[in-house]
Design a protein around this motif. Structure first.
Motif, PDB file in Angstrom:
ATOM      1  N   ALA A   1       0.823  -1.213   0.000  1.00  0.00           N
ATOM      2  CA  ALA A   1       0.000   0.000   0.000  1.00  0.00           C
ATOM      3  C   ALA A   1       0.854   1.258   0.000  1.00  0.00           C
ATOM      4  O   ALA A   1       0.397   2.330  -0.429  1.00  0.00           O
ATOM      5  CB  ALA A   1      -0.921   0.000   1.216  1.00  0.00           C
ATOM      6  N   TYR A   2       2.130   1.159   0.456  1.00  0.00           N
ATOM      7  CA  TYR A   2       3.006   2.328   0.500  1.00  0.00           C
ATOM      8  C   TYR A   2       3.918   2.430  -0.723  1.00  0.00           C
ATOM      9  O   TYR A   2       4.651   3.402  -0.867  1.00  0.00           O
ATOM     10  CB  TYR A   2       3.881   2.284   1.755  1.00  0.00           C
ATOM     11  CG  TYR A   2       3.088   2.410   3.039  1.00  0.00           C
ATOM     12  CD1 TYR A   2       2.677   3.649   3.510  1.00  0.00           C
ATOM     13  CD2 TYR A   2       2.740   1.274   3.765  1.00  0.00           C
ATOM     14  CE1 TYR A   2       1.948   3.754   4.688  1.00  0.00           C
ATOM     15  CE2 TYR A   2       2.006   1.366   4.937  1.00  0.00           C
ATOM     16  CZ  TYR A   2       1.619   2.614   5.400  1.00  0.00           C
ATOM     17  OH  TYR A   2       0.880   2.714   6.562  1.00  0.00           O
ATOM     18  N   LEU A   3       3.884   1.419  -1.590  1.00  0.00           N
ATOM     19  CA  LEU A   3       4.713   1.439  -2.778  1.00  0.00           C
ATOM     20  C   LEU A   3       3.976   2.056  -3.950  1.00  0.00           C
ATOM     21  O   LEU A   3       2.765   2.278  -3.901  1.00  0.00           O
ATOM     22  CB  LEU A   3       5.161   0.018  -3.134  1.00  0.00           C
ATOM     23  CG  LEU A   3       5.989  -0.722  -2.075  1.00  0.00           C
ATOM     24  CD1 LEU A   3       6.349  -2.119  -2.561  1.00  0.00           C
ATOM     25  CD2 LEU A   3       7.260   0.060  -1.721  1.00  0.00           C
ATOM     26  N   PHE A   4       4.717   2.341  -5.011  1.00  0.00           N
ATOM     27  CA  PHE A   4       4.117   2.901  -6.213  1.00  0.00           C
ATOM     28  C   PHE A   4       3.090   1.924  -6.769  1.00  0.00           C
ATOM     29  O   PHE A   4       3.381   0.734  -6.968  1.00  0.00           O
ATOM     30  CB  PHE A   4       5.210   3.175  -7.254  1.00  0.00           C
ATOM     31  CG  PHE A   4       4.697   3.703  -8.555  1.00  0.00           C
ATOM     32  CD1 PHE A   4       4.320   5.034  -8.671  1.00  0.00           C
ATOM     33  CD2 PHE A   4       4.583   2.876  -9.654  1.00  0.00           C
ATOM     34  CE1 PHE A   4       3.837   5.526  -9.876  1.00  0.00           C
ATOM     35  CE2 PHE A   4       4.117   3.359 -10.868  1.00  0.00           C
ATOM     36  CZ  PHE A   4       3.740   4.686 -10.972  1.00  0.00           C
ATOM     37  N   GLY A   5       1.867   2.423  -7.069  1.00  0.00           N
ATOM     38  CA  GLY A   5       0.794   1.532  -7.496  1.00  0.00           C
ATOM     39  C   GLY A   5       0.327   1.748  -8.907  1.00  0.00           C
ATOM     40  O   GLY A   5      -0.678   1.146  -9.323  1.00  0.00           O
ATOM     41  N   GLY A   6       0.976   2.592  -9.685  1.00  0.00           N
ATOM     42  CA  GLY A   6       0.560   2.844 -11.051  1.00  0.00           C
ATOM     43  C   GLY A   6       1.062   1.802 -12.023  1.00  0.00           C
ATOM     44  O   GLY A   6       1.825   0.896 -11.669  1.00  0.00           O
ATOM     45  N   GLY A   7       0.656   1.947 -13.283  1.00  0.00           N
ATOM     46  CA  GLY A   7       1.089   1.035 -14.317  1.00  0.00           C
ATOM     47  C   GLY A   7       2.411   1.457 -14.927  1.00  0.00           C
ATOM     48  O   GLY A   7       3.096   2.369 -14.446  1.00  0.00           O
ATOM     49  N   ALA A   8       2.743   0.781 -16.035  1.00  0.00           N
ATOM     50  CA  ALA A   8       4.016   1.051 -16.683  1.00  0.00           C
ATOM     51  C   ALA A   8       4.072   2.471 -17.229  1.00  0.00           C
ATOM     52  O   ALA A   8       5.094   3.156 -17.121  1.00  0.00           O
ATOM     53  CB  ALA A   8       4.258   0.028 -17.801  1.00  0.00           C
TER      54      ALA A   8
END
Length: 448
Positions: A50-57
């Motif tokens: 939940a604290y890491l980058f969650g977007g796509g490429a």
């Protein structure tokens, strides 16, 4: 022959080593972290994910490209501000202060952070893959998150850098930095007078047939390698005298000292050649003076600031007075130390090497002569020079008093040659009397 302390000091005075190290480490992290991402991608706990980058490429590429572009702009701005600061310090105060700025760890660390963030971001960007490329989708969440954190750290570092730079270019800060470096040099190279007085023997004098020892290269004498000189003297069964102290300007082929056989027997041809070569190798020269062993560099820098402040184009006697105050503190510290030549002995206690040091007379002349010449028309500058002599007289042992008496006579002569107000002349005369009283251990106090 270049020793480790000399090499370390030379690297510290350069802007590039720390940023270069940051770039190398950032490139290694940019290669290693995505590989770690690929290994743990499906094993990251949901609470941490939940604290890491969650977007796509696509989002990851946009973030990394934005960070890389903005960091290059910020780095260029930082370099520009640093160059402007160096130019200001050189033209306004003294070109010999540039070394102090180059040694600033905050500036070096900030540049290293900016360049490391830029390098890391570009390295990670090459690992982001989309399905359209024909390869499996890969978004290094941990690596992109680290890039984001580095970008935040760079923003905070930029704010701190601007604040640090504004404080660094203040003349009070520059004078303080020079004072600290000079005081450290004094404490490292000169022993306390009380501890060095016991067991001191007069240095031997070179005979008429002494072997001249020429300098190997031209430049400023940066360091004298004592162990190498002592080994050369013991091997040749000789006594070596080096009559040039660190900070002196050497010319290749010009004698910087002498050597003579301890037992009176002439040197053989081979011994003469080896002794000349090994002595020359033990003296390191450079294109600029450093604080490694140079006792007069700090006083030279402070005097340069004072003289530049007294020039008609600047006309800032207050800065000159502040510089003289720092010089007074350093001279008083030198007065508490042993000013005699340094003697190196072999295992049997026999004197093998004699190293000359700058005398208090030479250092006092360095501090007083030029400010007195260019500030003789300003009563405030004259008063500060006389106060400097009074302070030095209070801290100096009787053996150093002749130098102070000579300087006092010079200042009195300069005062007599000026067209001053009678009140100013009376005040200067009162301070002059205070110098004489300090020489005999008295310090009268002025009552309101």
């Amino acid at each position: 022959m270049v020793s480790l302390p000399v090499s370390r000091d030379a690297l510290r005075a350069q802007l590039w080593p720390l940023p270069a190290l940051g770039v190398v480490l950032a490139a290694a992290a940019g290669v290693g972290l995505p590989r770690l991402d690929a290994r743990i991608q499906h094993r990251i706990p949901p609470s941490l994910e939940a604290y890491l980058f969650g977007g796509g490429a696509g989002a990851a590429r946009t973030v990394l490209e934005s960070i890389a572009g903005s960091l290059m702009t910020v780095t260029a701005l930082t370099f520009s501000l640093t160059v402007v600061t160096l130019q200001l310090a050189s033209s306004q105060f003294s070109p010999r202060l540039l070394r102090t700025f180059n040694r600033d760890r905050y500036v070096q660390t900030t540049l290293a952070l900016f360049l490391a963030t830029f390098t890391y971001t570009l390295t990670v960007l090459r690992t982001v893959r989309t399905e359209a490329v024909g390869q499996p989708l890969f978004v290094p969440q941990l690596s992109v998150t680290v890039a984001f954190l580095l970008a935040l750290a760079s923003v905070l570092a930029l704010v701190g850098f601007l604040s640090h730079l504004a404080r660094k270019i203040r003349v009070e800060t520059m004078l303080r930095d020079v004072h600290i470096d000079a005081e450290d040099t004094i404490r490292r190279n000169l022993a306390e007078a009380d501890s060095a007085a016991a067991g001191f023997t007069a240095p031997p004098q070179p005979p008429a047939h002494a072997l001249p020892l020429p300098a190997k290269t031209s430049g400023f004498l940066v360091t004298v390698h004592e162990k190498a000189l002592l080994a050369a003297a013991v091997e040749a069964d000789a006594v070596i005298l080096i009559d040039r102290s660190p900070g002196s300007s050497l010319i290749a082929g010009t004698p910087v000292g002498a050597a003579w056989p301890r037992n009176g027997e002439p040197f053989t041809t081979g011994t003469r050649h080896r002794l000349v070569r090994r002595t020359a190798d033990a003296l390191t020269t450079g294109v600029e003076r450093t604080h490694q062993q140079d006792l007069g560099l700090g006083l030279r820098q402070l005097t340069d600031v004072a003289v530049r402040a007294l020039s008609p184009g600047v006309n800032d006697p207050t800065t000159a007075i502040h510089a003289l105050s720092h010089s007074s503190a350093l001279l008083c510290e030198l007065a508490k130390r042993d000013p005699r030549p340094r003697l190196l002995t072999d295992d049997h206690g026999r004197i093998r090497v004699v190293l000359q040091r700058p005398t208090l007379t030479e250092l006092l002349d360095l501090v007083v002569a030029q400010p007195l010449r260019y500030g003789a028309a300003d009563p405030a500058v004259l008063a500060r020079i006389l106060t400097l002599l009074r302070e030095l007289a209070w801290h100096s042992p009787p053996g150093q008093h002749p130098a102070i008496v000579d300087a006092l006579a010079r200042v009195r002569s300069a005062v007599a040659a000026q067209d001053l107000h009678p009140g100013e002349r009376a005040e200067l005369a009162s301070i002059s009397e205070g110098v004489e009283q300090a020489l005999i251990g008295q310090w009268p106090f002025t009552t309101p």
